[in-house]
Write an enzyme that holds these catalytic residues in place. Sequence first.
Site, mmCIF file in Angstrom:
data_model
loop_
_atom_site.group_PDB
_atom_site.id
_atom_site.type_symbol
_atom_site.label_atom_id
_atom_site.label_comp_id
_atom_site.label_asym_id
_atom_site.label_seq_id
_atom_site.Cartn_x
_atom_site.Cartn_y
_atom_site.Cartn_z
ATOM 1 N N LYS A 157 2.742 9.348 8.485
ATOM 2 C CA LYS A 157 1.857 9.057 9.627
ATOM 3 C C LYS A 157 2.352 9.571 10.989
ATOM 4 O O LYS A 157 1.777 10.484 11.543
ATOM 5 C CB LYS A 157 1.571 7.565 9.680
ATOM 6 C CG LYS A 157 0.688 7.126 8.506
ATOM 7 C CD LYS A 157 0.072 5.767 8.717
ATOM 8 C CE LYS A 157 -1.085 5.521 7.767
ATOM 9 N NZ LYS A 157 -0.748 4.865 6.517
ATOM 10 N N ASP A 183 9.152 2.647 1.733
ATOM 11 C CA ASP A 183 7.997 3.406 2.187
ATOM 12 C C ASP A 183 7.856 3.171 3.690
ATOM 13 O O ASP A 183 7.347 2.138 4.121
ATOM 14 C CB ASP A 183 6.756 2.928 1.424
ATOM 15 C CG ASP A 183 5.473 3.613 1.891
ATOM 16 O OD1 ASP A 183 5.502 4.269 2.955
ATOM 17 O OD2 ASP A 183 4.452 3.488 1.190
ATOM 18 N N PHE A 200 0.851 -1.195 0.000
ATOM 19 C CA PHE A 200 0.000 0.000 0.000
ATOM 20 C C PHE A 200 0.880 1.235 0.000
ATOM 21 O O PHE A 200 1.719 1.402 0.878
ATOM 22 C CB PHE A 200 -0.946 0.040 1.205
ATOM 23 C CG PHE A 200 -1.905 1.191 1.122
ATOM 24 C CD1 PHE A 200 -3.065 1.108 0.353
ATOM 25 C CD2 PHE A 200 -1.632 2.391 1.765
ATOM 26 C CE1 PHE A 200 -3.928 2.192 0.235
ATOM 27 C CE2 PHE A 200 -2.498 3.483 1.646
ATOM 28 C CZ PHE A 200 -3.641 3.380 0.890
#
Length: 400
Positions: free
Chosen positions: A253, A224, A139
Amino acid sequence: MADMKKLIEKSNRYLMSTYKRFPIVLRKGRGCRVYDTNGKEYLDFVAGIAVNVLGHSHPAVVVAVQKQAQRLIHVSNLYHIEPQIRLAELLVENSFADRAFFCNSGAEANEAAIKLVRKYSHDHFGPDRHEIITALNSFHGRTMATLTATGQEKFHKGFEPLLEGFRYIPFDDLEALEKAITPQTAAVMLEPIQGEGGVRVPSPDYLKRVRELCDRNELLLVLDEVQTGIGRTGRLFAYEHFGIEPDIITLAKGLGGGVPIGAMLAREEVAKSFVPGTHASTFGGNPLAAQAALATLEKVLEDGLLLEECKEKGEYFMERLRELQKEHEDIVLDVRGLGLMIGLELARECTPVVEEALERGFLLNCAAGNTLRFTPPLLVTEGEIDRLIDLLHDIFGRLS
Ligand SMILES: *Cc1c(COP(=O)(O)O)cnc(C)c1O
């Protein structure tokens, strides 16, 4: 009571239906606890999906945001920005990287990484070498490029044509990666631990081997770390566990302690391909967001204490989940994770478990359909973990 019900009615009336939301409205939070508009308390094992590393409204972040808001909220990147400079310095001095670029989200950070890969490869190898290999079940975000990078068909459906130049391989399969490399390949882009894919931790030497393959073929390695970064796994960055250095990492995040900010970090030689005019973001690293990130990062790095605690509590959490697995072998298939990024794979859909937990005052999250994903604040206590384990014992006991 009416207050919450009315708000939810309006939510359904005025917002686009992009989220399947649970029927509560959260108004207040402190540490690992949040409260809905009726005053009901929840123990938060989601933390904004790995966002609130310091818990809710940590005083260090609150004070930093208050002070900065009074001083200066926004100025353009046409000028040098003090908190942004300090944040870049702190990130660079604590990582493999030499330079930082700031944006506002994980997708944007990955978008920037994809652009930097293409520009670097263009600069050094010409225009035909632009392919990026990513993993199935990965993702990377919801913009067109990061959606294409995301190796899951369910996210692609209805949005074709996708971007050109991506190729997918099974995660943690070195042979498949080796076979997928062509003269057009420019980079390999992976999550060190797949988050949305169900908290998938690769074999201990996988990333090392990927690094070797990249070196042998002159490919960039992009990690990532939007979910794994900023202490989540017990190290500041997850790549530190695997004895390698990537060429580029992306963050978002946990970075701002809840305030939206994203970053891409790169080695000097790679970063050089971005020059004035090649990439930009109006809000990227603006004073308010950068100051929040600075406060968060300083706290996470302070004496390394929080990182050490994250590691210890993560081990405790996994141990308790393994006990749970032994008692409920029919329901629990697997326990996996690193630090406080932990997955509990179930032999069934996990939404009913999440719904019952909500009812009983716990926020839980479900990844990949059947995996409970725990990403609590790094400040979560053993007592709070114990409360969750008791709850799961109870729920699983009645399910079997
Ligand atoms: C959440 C996530 C993203 C996307 O971040 P947004 O801020 O929602 O755009 C990208 N990569 C990973 C690994 C993520 O977990």
